[in-house]
Design a protein around this motif. Structure first.
Motif, PDB file in Angstrom:
ATOM      1  N   LYS A  83       0.846  -1.200   0.000  1.00 51.24           N
ATOM      2  CA  LYS A  83       0.000   0.000   0.000  1.00 51.24           C
ATOM      3  C   LYS A  83       0.882   1.251   0.000  1.00 51.24           C
ATOM      4  O   LYS A  83       2.071   1.181   0.324  1.00 51.24           O
ATOM      5  N   ASP A  84       0.279   2.393  -0.349  1.00 55.46           N
ATOM      6  CA  ASP A  84       0.944   3.704  -0.240  1.00 55.46           C
ATOM      7  C   ASP A  84       2.215   3.817  -1.079  1.00 55.46           C
ATOM      8  O   ASP A  84       3.171   4.478  -0.673  1.00 55.46           O
ATOM      9  N   LYS A  85       2.227   3.132  -2.211  1.00 55.85           N
ATOM     10  CA  LYS A  85       3.348   3.311  -3.137  1.00 55.85           C
ATOM     11  C   LYS A  85       2.794   3.544  -4.545  1.00 55.85           C
ATOM     12  O   LYS A  85       1.719   3.038  -4.889  1.00 55.85           O
ATOM     13  N   LYS A  86       3.525   4.306  -5.310  1.00 55.51           N
ATOM     14  CA  LYS A  86       3.201   4.483  -6.728  1.00 55.51           C
ATOM     15  C   LYS A  86       3.689   3.223  -7.433  1.00 55.51           C
ATOM     16  O   LYS A  86       4.854   2.839  -7.299  1.00 55.51           O
ATOM     17  N   LYS A  87       2.793   2.564  -8.172  1.00 58.01           N
ATOM     18  CA  LYS A  87       3.150   1.258  -8.747  1.00 58.01           C
ATOM     19  C   LYS A  87       3.397   1.352 -10.250  1.00 58.01           C
ATOM     20  O   LYS A  87       2.493   1.696 -11.019  1.00 58.01           O
ATOM     21  N   ILE A  88       4.624   1.030 -10.633  1.00 60.19           N
ATOM     22  CA  ILE A  88       5.023   1.097 -12.043  1.00 60.19           C
ATOM     23  C   ILE A  88       5.309  -0.315 -12.544  1.00 60.19           C
ATOM     24  O   ILE A  88       6.096  -1.043 -11.932  1.00 60.19           O
ATOM     25  N   PHE A  89       4.674  -0.656 -13.654  1.00 61.62           N
ATOM     26  CA  PHE A  89       4.914  -1.961 -14.276  1.00 61.62           C
ATOM     27  C   PHE A  89       5.777  -1.742 -15.511  1.00 61.62           C
ATOM     28  O   PHE A  89       5.340  -1.094 -16.462  1.00 61.62           O
ATOM     29  N   ILE A  90       7.003  -2.253 -15.495  1.00 58.88           N
ATOM     30  CA  ILE A  90       7.875  -2.132 -16.671  1.00 58.88           C
ATOM     31  C   ILE A  90       7.788  -3.423 -17.475  1.00 58.88           C
ATOM     32  O   ILE A  90       8.215  -4.487 -17.025  1.00 58.88           O
ATOM     33  N   ALA A  91       7.183  -3.287 -18.676  1.00 62.09           N
ATOM     34  CA  ALA A  91       6.992  -4.454 -19.548  1.00 62.09           C
ATOM     35  C   ALA A  91       8.088  -4.450 -20.606  1.00 62.09           C
ATOM     36  O   ALA A  91       8.251  -3.467 -21.330  1.00 62.09           O
ATOM     37  N   THR A  92       8.834  -5.544 -20.683  1.00 65.08           N
ATOM     38  CA  THR A  92       9.920  -5.610 -21.672  1.00 65.08           C
ATOM     39  C   THR A  92       9.476  -6.274 -22.978  1.00 65.08           C
ATOM     40  O   THR A  92      10.225  -6.300 -23.947  1.00 65.08           O
ATOM     41  N   ALA A  93       8.253  -6.811 -22.987  1.00 66.74           N
ATOM     42  CA  ALA A  93       7.745  -7.489 -24.187  1.00 66.74           C
ATOM     43  C   ALA A  93       7.463  -6.478 -25.287  1.00 66.74           C
ATOM     44  O   ALA A  93       7.051  -5.354 -25.033  1.00 66.74           O
ATOM     45  N   GLN A  94       7.696  -6.910 -26.513  1.00 62.80           N
ATOM     46  CA  GLN A  94       7.394  -6.072 -27.669  1.00 62.80           C
ATOM     47  C   GLN A  94       6.355  -6.759 -28.540  1.00 62.80           C
ATOM     48  O   GLN A  94       6.462  -7.956 -28.809  1.00 62.80           O
ATOM     49  N   PRO A  95       5.365  -5.975 -28.996  1.00 62.49           N
ATOM     50  CA  PRO A  95       4.292  -6.584 -29.810  1.00 62.49           C
ATOM     51  C   PRO A  95       4.749  -6.836 -31.245  1.00 62.49           C
ATOM     52  O   PRO A  95       4.272  -6.202 -32.177  1.00 62.49           O
ATOM     53  N   ILE A  96       5.697  -7.770 -31.411  1.00 60.24           N
ATOM     54  CA  ILE A  96       6.262  -7.999 -32.750  1.00 60.24           C
ATOM     55  C   ILE A  96       5.400  -8.896 -33.640  1.00 60.24           C
ATOM     56  O   ILE A  96       5.569  -8.943 -34.840  1.00 60.24           O
ATOM     57  N   ASP A  97       4.472  -9.626 -33.041  1.00 54.45           N
ATOM     58  CA  ASP A  97       3.583 -10.455 -33.862  1.00 54.45           C
ATOM     59  C   ASP A  97       2.226 -10.537 -33.167  1.00 54.45           C
ATOM     60  O   ASP A  97       2.102 -10.168 -31.997  1.00 54.45           O
ATOM     61  N   PRO A  98       1.187 -10.988 -33.876  1.00 54.22           N
ATOM     62  CA  PRO A  98      -0.154 -11.017 -33.274  1.00 54.22           C
ATOM     63  C   PRO A  98      -0.208 -11.829 -31.986  1.00 54.22           C
ATOM     64  O   PRO A  98      -0.891 -11.456 -31.026  1.00 54.22           O
ATOM     65  N   GLU A  99       0.541 -12.934 -31.909  1.00 63.25           N
ATOM     66  CA  GLU A  99       0.551 -13.784 -30.710  1.00 63.25           C
ATOM     67  C   GLU A  99       1.005 -12.971 -29.491  1.00 63.25           C
ATOM     68  O   GLU A  99       0.376 -13.002 -28.431  1.00 63.25           O
ATOM     69  N   MET A 100       2.111 -12.224 -29.682  1.00 61.34           N
ATOM     70  CA  MET A 100       2.661 -11.405 -28.613  1.00 61.34           C
ATOM     71  C   MET A 100       1.730 -10.235 -28.292  1.00 61.34           C
ATOM     72  O   MET A 100       1.535  -9.898 -27.114  1.00 61.34           O
ATOM     73  N   GLU A 101       1.191  -9.625 -29.320  1.00 60.90           N
ATOM     74  CA  GLU A 101       0.301  -8.479 -29.155  1.00 60.90           C
ATOM     75  C   GLU A 101      -0.894  -8.839 -28.262  1.00 60.90           C
ATOM     76  O   GLU A 101      -1.271  -8.091 -27.358  1.00 60.90           O
TER      77      GLU A 101
END
Lengths: 169, 169, 169
Positions: free
Chosen positions: B26-44
């Motif tokens: 609680k009481d924290k700013k929550k940042i999600f760093i996603a390293t995935a790249q939408p290079i194909d429909p499966e990933m997207e």
């Protein structure tokens, strides 16, 4: 329902351990559900060898696909079922072009409402390099999803490494 | 610095578990760093599905390469960062032909001096058969090295099997 | 016989951990049995780097095949042997077309009757997707079988994940 889930790598001693805990259970009718199919001589030999190792204590049912049906039919508090293994079952679902998500949901339901004891064996297949082809990735994801579901409903989960059982739940 | 490292196979429930422990903070700013790249429909599709599952509690930053920079910028005791995942980050380093050893050293430094909380997700990819091609072996070795370094600096390490978290540090 | 077995994935810190526990043992002659062969520049560099890391505390014997013989010859209560690793040894057995089952049986016998201390390193290779080709499956099954046997005879078994040793026996 009393379910023990045994998961581990190939040749980690899963089946042997599953049979050893099954053998300690007394006063139950013991059914071994084998999902392997003798599609080639390598597999045929493995199946035959395993059946001999089990001996007369177990009644073997070969059921590559409809394990949910069998579990439903056999549901009884005096029955112990050993399912070996989910790995090949998911493989068979894909080969026979069934809807794996639906089949998995059915299985989870049947396991959850089973009245006797169950021991389920499966492989961990997600700790290697990401497979190149899409079908293999799909297979890996489905089995991983199923393994999570079965571990979730089980009251005991054993992780096997080099023949050593580690209770993780 | 307070770092939790979550490592496991594909489809072992790593991301879900990472989010569940993040949500309890609680009481924290929550940042999600996603390293995935939408290079194909499966990933997207995967990326979109995961973003929806996270909901509005998390601010998502898509950052395939410069995660060290982002971590440095965000360093603050009131910030919680979830990095998901190192597996794809190392893959991206190789695709974009960066110097992975230098990038890994930078990351380790930035993680070590981060002032808030961090949750890092990565895959175990070294428990299958040795890959045939050299690039894949190099990838596996780099990720294995990075996983060791992150585990070393973390105060908590969780090994996931079939959705079950096992605290190993 | 006092045997410690260290098993884990590629780049999980097995060798480093094996050396670190070996270094803590005093008053023993320390022999490092390396099963790796410098068949290509990649391997050559790895072997050279590892030899330098070990320093003068260890006497290195390069023995790709006949490790059973060496163990027999060296059997003495004042000797500590570190075997690194079984993974490559099984690979070498197949390359040189020896009878792996017989060789494995011999090794188990020699390990069991060794009078000093032994540390054995091996890889878990069975937690990825089932390999397509038969030879690789055979390799994986042989190594898995050997790992089980060595774990069985060992008084201590360590599972390595991301550099973290987990004692499982």
């Amino acid at each position: 329902m009393d379910c023990t889930f045994i998961i581990g790598g190939a040749k980690s001693g899963k089946s042997r351990y599953a049979l050893s805990i099954g053998s300690k259970i007394k006063d139950k009718k013991k059914i071994f559900i084998a999902t392997a199919q003798p599609i080639d001589p390598e597999m045929e030999e493995k199946i035959k060898k395993h059946r001999e190792e089990r001996g007369r204590e177990w009644i073997t049912i070969e059921e590559p696909l409809n394990i949910s049906e069998r579990i439903k039919e056999l549901s009884d508090k005096d029955v112990l079922i050993l399912i070996d293994c989910l790995t090949l079952w998911v493989n068979n679902l894909l080969i026979y072009n069934l809807d794996p998500r639906k089949e998995i949901e059915d299985l989870i339901k049947c396991l959850s409402s089973f009245e006797g004891m169950i021991i389920v064996v499966s492989n961990e297949v997600g700790m290697g390099i990401v497979p190149q082809d899409e079908l293999t990735r799909r297979y890996r994801d489905l089995l991983g999803y199923l393994n999570q579901e079965v571990a979730h409903l089980s009251n005991k989960v054993i992780f096997m490494i080099a023949g050593i059982p580690i209770q993780i739940k």
